[in-house]
Scaffold this motif. Structure first.
Motif, PDB file in Angstrom:
ATOM      1  N   THR A  89      -9.193   5.561  -4.686  1.00  0.00           N
ATOM      2  CA  THR A  89      -8.264   5.061  -3.663  1.00  0.00           C
ATOM      3  C   THR A  89      -7.585   3.754  -4.072  1.00  0.00           C
ATOM      4  N   ALA A  90      -8.364   2.826  -4.632  1.00  0.00           N
ATOM      5  CA  ALA A  90      -7.780   1.527  -4.973  1.00  0.00           C
ATOM      6  C   ALA A  90      -6.635   1.701  -5.978  1.00  0.00           C
ATOM      7  N   GLY A  91      -6.813   2.574  -6.970  1.00  0.00           N
ATOM      8  CA  GLY A  91      -5.765   2.795  -7.974  1.00  0.00           C
ATOM      9  C   GLY A  91      -4.526   3.433  -7.360  1.00  0.00           C
ATOM     10  N   ILE A  92      -4.747   4.389  -6.454  1.00  0.00           N
ATOM     11  CA  ILE A  92      -3.605   5.078  -5.838  1.00  0.00           C
ATOM     12  C   ILE A  92      -2.821   4.103  -4.947  1.00  0.00           C
ATOM     13  N   VAL A  93      -3.535   3.271  -4.190  1.00  0.00           N
ATOM     14  CA  VAL A  93      -2.835   2.319  -3.326  1.00  0.00           C
ATOM     15  C   VAL A  93      -2.156   1.241  -4.190  1.00  0.00           C
ATOM     16  N   ARG A  94      -2.782   0.877  -5.302  1.00  0.00           N
ATOM     17  CA  ARG A  94      -2.127  -0.042  -6.242  1.00  0.00           C
ATOM     18  C   ARG A  94      -0.807   0.558  -6.733  1.00  0.00           C
ATOM     19  N   ALA A  95      -0.818   1.840  -7.087  1.00  0.00           N
ATOM     20  CA  ALA A  95       0.407   2.511  -7.550  1.00  0.00           C
ATOM     21  C   ALA A  95       1.444   2.566  -6.417  1.00  0.00           C
ATOM     22  N   TYR A  96       0.971   2.805  -5.204  1.00  0.00           N
ATOM     23  CA  TYR A  96       1.864   2.877  -4.036  1.00  0.00           C
ATOM     24  C   TYR A  96       2.597   1.548  -3.858  1.00  0.00           C
ATOM     25  N   VAL A  97       1.849   0.454  -3.976  1.00  0.00           N
ATOM     26  CA  VAL A  97       2.450  -0.877  -3.802  1.00  0.00           C
ATOM     27  C   VAL A  97       3.352  -1.190  -4.997  1.00  0.00           C
ATOM     28  N   GLU A  98       2.838  -0.948  -6.209  1.00  0.00           N
ATOM     29  CA  GLU A  98       3.569  -1.315  -7.420  1.00  0.00           C
ATOM     30  C   GLU A  98       4.925  -0.612  -7.510  1.00  0.00           C
ATOM     31  N   HIS A  99       4.978   0.652  -7.116  1.00  0.00           N
ATOM     32  CA  HIS A  99       6.218   1.422  -7.250  1.00  0.00           C
ATOM     33  C   HIS A  99       7.036   1.450  -5.960  1.00  0.00           C
ATOM     34  N   GLY A 100       6.635   0.634  -4.982  1.00  0.00           N
ATOM     35  CA  GLY A 100       7.406   0.559  -3.738  1.00  0.00           C
ATOM     36  C   GLY A 100       7.535   1.902  -3.036  1.00  0.00           C
ATOM     37  N   GLY A 301       0.348  -5.639  -1.019  1.00  0.00           N
ATOM     38  CA  GLY A 301       1.476  -4.941  -0.411  1.00  0.00           C
ATOM     39  C   GLY A 301       1.614  -5.302   1.056  1.00  0.00           C
ATOM     40  N   ARG A 302       2.559  -4.635   1.733  1.00  0.00           N
ATOM     41  CA  ARG A 302       2.693  -4.869   3.171  1.00  0.00           C
ATOM     42  C   ARG A 302       1.628  -4.055   3.900  1.00  0.00           C
ATOM     43  N   SER A 303       1.362  -4.444   5.134  1.00  0.00           N
ATOM     44  CA  SER A 303       0.335  -3.765   5.905  1.00  0.00           C
ATOM     45  C   SER A 303       0.714  -2.290   6.098  1.00  0.00           C
ATOM     46  N   THR A 304      -0.156  -1.392   5.667  1.00  0.00           N
ATOM     47  CA  THR A 304       0.146   0.047   5.694  1.00  0.00           C
ATOM     48  C   THR A 304      -1.125   0.810   6.044  1.00  0.00           C
ATOM     49  N   PRO A 305      -1.085   1.645   7.072  1.00  0.00           N
ATOM     50  CA  PRO A 305      -2.298   2.409   7.362  1.00  0.00           C
ATOM     51  C   PRO A 305      -2.527   3.493   6.313  1.00  0.00           C
ATOM     52  N   GLY A 306      -3.773   3.865   6.116  1.00  0.00           N
ATOM     53  CA  GLY A 306      -4.074   4.922   5.153  1.00  0.00           C
ATOM     54  C   GLY A 306      -5.410   5.553   5.460  1.00  0.00           C
TER      55      GLY A 306
END
Ligand code: AMP
Length: 420
Positions: A89-100, A301-306
């Motif tokens: 999960t941490a890697g996927i959310v990192r990718a989500y933030v990194e790639h906007g 990143g910005r606050s985002t539910p997941g």
């Protein structure tokens, strides 16, 4: 010379084991399609800091089980500190933030399957390298999606053939109500310090929820402990109530488990795990997940539910073996053998049959035909296609290796005859 073995806590999957893996991976892939998830892939290793921030310094995964890797000694990479991913999960959310990815039409539904690494003491069902099927929904505050994911995981276990899998669910609140619950736990367990393990006494200071995770915690002490469900704020209580109502409406087997706090700091609200009914406590979970509404912010990143889950494929396959789940039969194997030495013809015939979709194993030897047929039966071939002079008329011999029956037919008819 001493022989070299696979590292402790890792396993080789030999050919007799991989059909079960093919099966669970195929079910996961197909469910990913039917539930409209898109595939994502992230690196096997990331900065230690990502896991420290995301999972929490006091989580077992970071504190004790981080599988560190280094670049060349003294390099920048070495100093920065890398670790093999303990969870996805941490890697996927990192990718989500990194790639906007927040600008894309959402919520995003992402899935990934692959190896995870935890430097733990190996035992049955616990390895240093293991595989997970992971799904994540980012940008959906729930609660309907919480129930949808629990339904998805339940369907996965049913489709791989497991019975009696039950979902344990809980809510551990959010930034508003969790502090009150933490205080209640600290107050309660402080009165019973003499009955806690050293590990739990330490956890009580850094992360009191995790005392409930301690397998050695006395059942009476656990039962009488404050329950997070009793300390939820109104919004969290409504959310949890709706998740439970939806699970009821869907007819999904579940129990509320007040001890289910999960080991990682990033979880908020809904947490869940899957176990075989009646074997709770004796065995480790087959999978688990939860909501992580604060994670994207922790990663910058910005606050985002997941919300997401990881299903342990190794343990799923162990459970399938325990329940004697039968796998779909493999496609029948065809051996191509030949009289004479014409290997070009054998390979050409094999090619034609493969184009028609058959699984084909040509014999590359110049042994007598009888020996080739014996060898074909030994490696599990169901049919032998015999290449000889008839090939001039585009014909071959087709031998049923079970019954011993043999006839000469046109090469084009072989796939149809084999499939019946
Ligand atoms: P967790 O995030 O720890 O709940 O892991 C999710 C799932 O992955 C678990 O329910 C297990 O099925 C599986 N899992 C976790 N750690 C291991 C391990 N060391 N070896 C095998 N499977 C594991």
């Amino acid at each position: 010379m001493a022989t070299l073995n696979a590292p402790r806590g890792t396993r080789d999957l030999l050919p007799e084991e991989t059909p079960a893996w093919d099966r669970v991976e195929a079910v996961a892939r197909d469910l990913g399609r039917r539930y409209a998830f898109d595939r994502i892939e992230t690196p096997l290793f990331e900065r230690v800091e990502l896991f420290a921030r995301g999972l929490g310094e006091s989580s077992d995964a970071v504190e004790k089980e981080m599988f560190r890797v280094s670049g060349a000694a003294g390099s920048d990479e070495d100093r920065a500190g890398w670790a093999l991913r303990p969870e996805p999960t941490a890697g996927i959310v990192r990718a989500y933030v990194e790639h906007g990815l927040h600008v894309r039409p959402g919520p995003l539904r992402l899935t990934m399957t692959g190896p995870m690494f935890r430097y733990d003491r190996p035992q049955a069902g616990r390895y240093r390298q293991f595989s997970q099927w992971d799904v994540e929904v980012i940008g959906d505050p729930g609660p309907a999606v919480d129930a949808e994911l629990i339904e998805l995981a339940t369907r996965f276990y049913a489709e791989v053939g497991l019975t009696d899998v039950v979902a344990h669910v809980n809510s551990i609140g959010d930034a508003e109500c969790r502090p009150g619950y933490r205080n209640a736990l600290v107050e309660y367990f402080s009165q019973h310090l003499d009955r806690l393990t050293d590990d739990s006494r330490r956890r009580l200071e850094v992360n009191p929820l995790r005392v409930l995770d301690d397998k050695a915690l006395a059942p009476d002490l656990a039962d009488a402990a404050p329950k997070s469900a009793d300390h939820l704020c109104d919004a969290c209580r409504d959310h949890f109530r709706t998740v439970l109502d939806l699970l009821d409406a869907l007819g999904l087997r579940h129990v509320v488990d007040h001890r289910l706090v999960r080991g990682l700091d990033y979880y908020t609200r809904t947490t869940f795990e899957f176990v075989i009914a009646g074997r709770e406590g004796q065995q480790q979970a087959l999978g688990g997940g939860g909501r992580y509404d604060g994670l994207a912010e922790l990663i910058g990143g910005r606050s985002t539910p997941g919300i997401g889950f990881g299903i342990g494929l190794d343990r799923t396959i162990l459970a399938m073996a325990e329940q004697a789940v039968t796998l779909p039969p493999p496609a029948p194997l065809v051996a191509v053998v030949g009289t004479g030495d014409d290997h070009a013809s054998r390979l050409r015939v094999a090619g034609r049959l493969r184009e028609a979709g058959l699984a084909v194993r040509p014999d590359g030897s110049s042994r007598k035909l009888g020996k080739q047929l014996e060898a074909a039966a030994k490696v599990g071939a169901r049919w032998a296609v015999i290449v000889g002079d008839e090939l001039e008329r585009d014909e071959v011999g087709l031998k049923d290796l079970d019954s011993g029956e043999q006839r000469t037919i046109s090469l084009d008819e072989v796939p149809g005859s084999i499939r019946g």
